[in-house]
Design an enzyme around this catalytic site. Structure first.
Site, PDB file in Angstrom:
ATOM      1  N   ASP A 178     -86.606 -28.721 -88.671  1.00  0.00           N
ATOM      2  CA  ASP A 178     -85.547 -27.953 -89.310  1.00  0.00           C
ATOM      3  C   ASP A 178     -84.341 -27.915 -88.350  1.00  0.00           C
ATOM      4  OD1 ASP A 178     -85.243 -26.066 -91.849  1.00  0.00           O
ATOM      5  OD2 ASP A 178     -84.337 -25.000 -90.173  1.00  0.00           O
ATOM      6  N   TYR A 305     -75.868 -22.336 -90.633  1.00  0.00           N
ATOM      7  CA  TYR A 305     -75.421 -22.815 -91.947  1.00  0.00           C
ATOM      8  C   TYR A 305     -73.909 -22.654 -92.087  1.00  0.00           C
ATOM      9  CZ  TYR A 305     -80.381 -22.729 -93.082  1.00  0.00           C
ATOM     10  OH  TYR A 305     -81.743 -22.953 -93.076  1.00  0.00           O
ATOM     11  N   HIS A 366     -93.411 -28.042 -94.323  1.00  0.00           N
ATOM     12  CA  HIS A 366     -92.263 -27.780 -93.457  1.00  0.00           C
ATOM     13  C   HIS A 366     -92.647 -27.030 -92.195  1.00  0.00           C
ATOM     14  CE1 HIS A 366     -87.987 -27.471 -92.712  1.00  0.00           C
ATOM     15  NE2 HIS A 366     -88.070 -26.158 -92.569  1.00  0.00           N
TER      16      HIS A 366
END
Length: 394
Positions: A178, A305, A366
């Protein structure tokens, strides 16, 4: 400033406040058939809330995390970083830095770390032991929030400073997934001389922003799936990038709201076939949520983000220039888990990395370090085994 030992010790008043909020949760009506079709199962969240209030023992989980040796250090510019530092048990442990992503934390590595530091206790060769460093990303848990002007693209330099200047490792390996894969790539790109090799569980998604002119059939399929991601699964990333405080103000005020935001992703991104507790226990899920709740860091955890959404054309040009100037010589390995967010083909990774190992795992998603720690640990050991001899090279 010097390095200071650290132990997790959440104040009792924070836990008391949490219990009061759980007792006064204002639940929403179930819009669907009590399942997950509308994004969340209200009956499951009620069950999780009941467990959180009456059975979950934070002090026990806190003690379990405190079995790891931890510290905080102030880096250049004054940013305080929290990290686990577990020494390996073997003849010549190899240093490695592990980087988590969102919506997880150092909890991601709680099962993996003992397997890397003490392989003999897990049926492996003690010669494969690692000294493990696992920091909390800036803005996450017990690390400081990023200083003004800093972005996720600075974290690679921070980790390099931590490893070399504060911990004294001249050469080291790195692993991540990630955001951790992005940070790990930055380490290889900007500090190739000191990085022995990198091990990733995904190809950093930012590479998909510029499609090549000659994609293979497999790459075309992958890029088409990435293009659909914002509409099918990526709404959270759009909100966190464009309007982070709109979501964060509610999540910071409601423990059940925060748990819902995080737990939904653990279900959707893991290899659980829709049954969360086939892979994670309630205590594992809530311990991770607690590191966001107790530290009040959900808003700052959104900052990577926001960084990507607002870096602008000049910023991307600067990153691309660094990529051209930087080295692609660092050996790279990929452990690809079938239920991760995306499934890039090897040729896609080879456009950006010196791929020396590519492993298609039979199961896992994930959160591989929590889901399939044995398989991940063995892949890391195998990849770094021939690289250890290069640790002493200058």
């Amino acid at each position: 400033m010097s390095m200071q030992p650290f132990r997790i010790a959440i104040e009792q008043r924070v836990l008391d406040d949490l219990n009061q909020r759980l007792d006064h949760t204002r639940w929403v009506d179930d819009l669907g058939d009590a399942g997950w079709d509308h994004g969340l199962s209200i009956p499951y969240m009620r069950e999780l809330a009941s467990h959180w209030r009456s059975q979950f023992d934070w002090r026990s989980q806190e003690a379990a995390l405190n079995r790891f040796s931890q510290a905080r250090v102030h880096l250049k510019g004054g940013l305080g970083i929290h990290f686990i530092h577990e020494k390996g048990r073997g003849p010549a442990p190899c240093p490695i830095i592990l980087t988590h992503g969102f919506p997880d934390s150092i909890v991601r590595f709680s099962k993996l770390i003992p397997m890397l530091t003490d392989p003999a206790s897990h049926g492996a060769d003690p010669a494969d032991a690692f000294d493990v460093v696992a920091p909390s990303l800036p803005g996450y848990a017990f690390s400081d929030k990023p200083r003004p002007g800093a972005t996720v693209f600075d974290v690679g330099d921070m980790w390099h400073e931590l490893m070399t200047e504060h911990l004294g490792y001249s050469r080291y390996g790195a692993h991540g997934g990630d955001w951790g894969s992005t940070v790990t790539e930055l380490l290889a790109r900007d500090h190739a001389r000191e990085v022995l090799g990198i091990h990733l569980t995904d190809v950093p998604f930012m590479h998909a922003f510029q499609a090549p002119s000659d994609p293979s059939h497999a790459e075309q399929k992958y890029l088409a799936a990435i293009e659909k991601f914002p509409q099918t699964q990526g709404a959270y990333a759009l909100v966190q990038g464009a309007q982070p405080q709109v979501a964060a103000i509610g999540l910071a005020d409601s423990p059940i709201g925060l748990a819902a935001w995080i737990v939904e992703k653990f279900r959707r991104w893991s290899d659980c076939d829709g049954e969360l507790e086939r892979v994670f226990t309630k205590d594992e899920l809530l311990t991770n949520v607690m590191l966001y709740w107790a530290t009040g860091t959900i808003a700052s955890s959104f900052l990577p983000y926001y960084d990507v959404a607002h870096i602008g054309a000049m910023g991307w040009m600067g990153q691309k220039l660094k990529q051209w100037v930087g080295s692609a010589s660092v050996p790279a390995a990929f452990a690809m888990f079938p239920k991760d967010l995306s499934s890039p083909p090897r040729e896609w990774a080879e456009r950006f990395f010196n791929v020396q190992r590519w492993t298609e795992m039979p199961r896992g998603g994930h959160f591989a370090a929590l889901e399939e720690p044995e398989a991940l640990a063995e892949d890391i050991r195998t990849f770094f085994r021939p690289l250890r001899a290069g640790r002493a090279l200058s």
